[in-house]
Design a protein around this motif. Structure first.
Motif, PDB file in Angstrom:
ATOM      1  N   GLN A 185     -15.056  41.811  59.620  1.00  0.00           N
ATOM      2  CA  GLN A 185     -14.771  40.140  60.101  1.00  0.00           C
ATOM      3  C   GLN A 185     -13.424  40.235  60.173  1.00  0.00           C
ATOM      4  O   GLN A 185     -12.690  39.652  61.027  1.00  0.00           O
ATOM      5  CB  GLN A 185     -14.774  38.984  59.021  1.00  0.00           C
ATOM      6  N   GLU A 186     -12.210  41.025  59.140  1.00  0.00           N
ATOM      7  CA  GLU A 186     -10.707  40.773  59.607  1.00  0.00           C
ATOM      8  C   GLU A 186     -10.132  41.670  60.929  1.00  0.00           C
ATOM      9  O   GLU A 186      -9.412  41.154  62.054  1.00  0.00           O
ATOM     10  CB  GLU A 186     -10.222  41.143  58.210  1.00  0.00           C
ATOM     11  N   ALA A 187     -11.363  43.081  61.308  1.00  0.00           N
ATOM     12  CA  ALA A 187     -10.730  43.534  62.558  1.00  0.00           C
ATOM     13  C   ALA A 187     -11.020  42.679  63.715  1.00  0.00           C
ATOM     14  O   ALA A 187     -10.150  43.330  64.477  1.00  0.00           O
ATOM     15  CB  ALA A 187     -11.580  44.322  62.291  1.00  0.00           C
ATOM     16  N   GLU A 188     -12.067  41.823  63.673  1.00  0.00           N
ATOM     17  CA  GLU A 188     -13.057  41.100  64.989  1.00  0.00           C
ATOM     18  C   GLU A 188     -11.910  39.932  65.319  1.00  0.00           C
ATOM     19  O   GLU A 188     -10.990  39.748  65.774  1.00  0.00           O
ATOM     20  CB  GLU A 188     -13.931  40.294  64.358  1.00  0.00           C
ATOM     21  N   THR A 189     -10.913  39.562  63.788  1.00  0.00           N
ATOM     22  CA  THR A 189      -9.965  38.082  64.121  1.00  0.00           C
ATOM     23  C   THR A 189      -8.655  39.215  64.806  1.00  0.00           C
ATOM     24  O   THR A 189      -8.017  38.670  64.993  1.00  0.00           O
ATOM     25  CB  THR A 189     -10.106  37.219  62.821  1.00  0.00           C
TER      26      THR A 189
ATOM     27  N   ALA B 220     -10.214  37.929  73.503  1.00  0.00           N
ATOM     28  CA  ALA B 220     -12.005  37.085  72.839  1.00  0.00           C
ATOM     29  C   ALA B 220     -12.912  38.239  72.281  1.00  0.00           C
ATOM     30  O   ALA B 220     -13.545  39.307  74.066  1.00  0.00           O
ATOM     31  CB  ALA B 220     -12.393  36.093  73.417  1.00  0.00           C
ATOM     32  N   ALA B 221     -13.309  38.041  71.870  1.00  0.00           N
ATOM     33  CA  ALA B 221     -14.912  38.522  71.617  1.00  0.00           C
ATOM     34  C   ALA B 221     -15.454  38.675  72.780  1.00  0.00           C
ATOM     35  O   ALA B 221     -16.836  39.340  73.126  1.00  0.00           O
ATOM     36  CB  ALA B 221     -15.583  39.039  70.482  1.00  0.00           C
ATOM     37  N   ASN B 222     -15.864  37.504  73.503  1.00  0.00           N
ATOM     38  CA  ASN B 222     -16.897  37.426  74.710  1.00  0.00           C
ATOM     39  C   ASN B 222     -16.526  37.680  75.747  1.00  0.00           C
ATOM     40  O   ASN B 222     -17.284  37.475  76.831  1.00  0.00           O
ATOM     41  CB  ASN B 222     -17.019  36.139  73.581  1.00  0.00           C
ATOM     42  N   GLU B 223     -15.419  38.220  75.813  1.00  0.00           N
ATOM     43  CA  GLU B 223     -14.883  38.452  77.208  1.00  0.00           C
ATOM     44  C   GLU B 223     -15.781  39.856  77.821  1.00  0.00           C
ATOM     45  O   GLU B 223     -16.284  40.558  76.970  1.00  0.00           O
ATOM     46  CB  GLU B 223     -12.875  38.886  77.492  1.00  0.00           C
TER      47      GLU B 223
END
Length: 71
Positions: free
Chosen positions: A54-58, A63-66
């Motif tokens: 979760q930390e790496a994703e933030t 954006a993660a959905n691009e």
């Protein structure tokens, strides 16, 4: 006298079974305890890895959905 001998043999057999069962229960108890310790360690590891993910994703750029750039 034969009845006393028969009863004595039956008691000996029961005591032998009880001893075997006690040893088996103790072995099973140790196995279950070790398994729970391993499960607990693995659960903590999953929680830690989930937090890191979760930390790496933030922190990830964009954006993660691009969609990927080749679209």
């Amino acid at each position: 006298m034969s009845d006393v001998k028969t009863l004595s043999e039956r008691i000996d057999t029961l005591e032998t079974r009880l001893t075997f069962q006690d040893e088996t229960i103790e072995t099973l108890n140790k196995t279950i305890t070790a398994q729970w310790q391993k499960i607990d360690a693995l659960t903590r590891q999953i929680v830690h890895l989930n937090e890191r993910l979760q930390e790496a994703e933030t922190r990830a750029p964009g954006a993660a959905n691009e969609p990927p750039p080749h679209y």
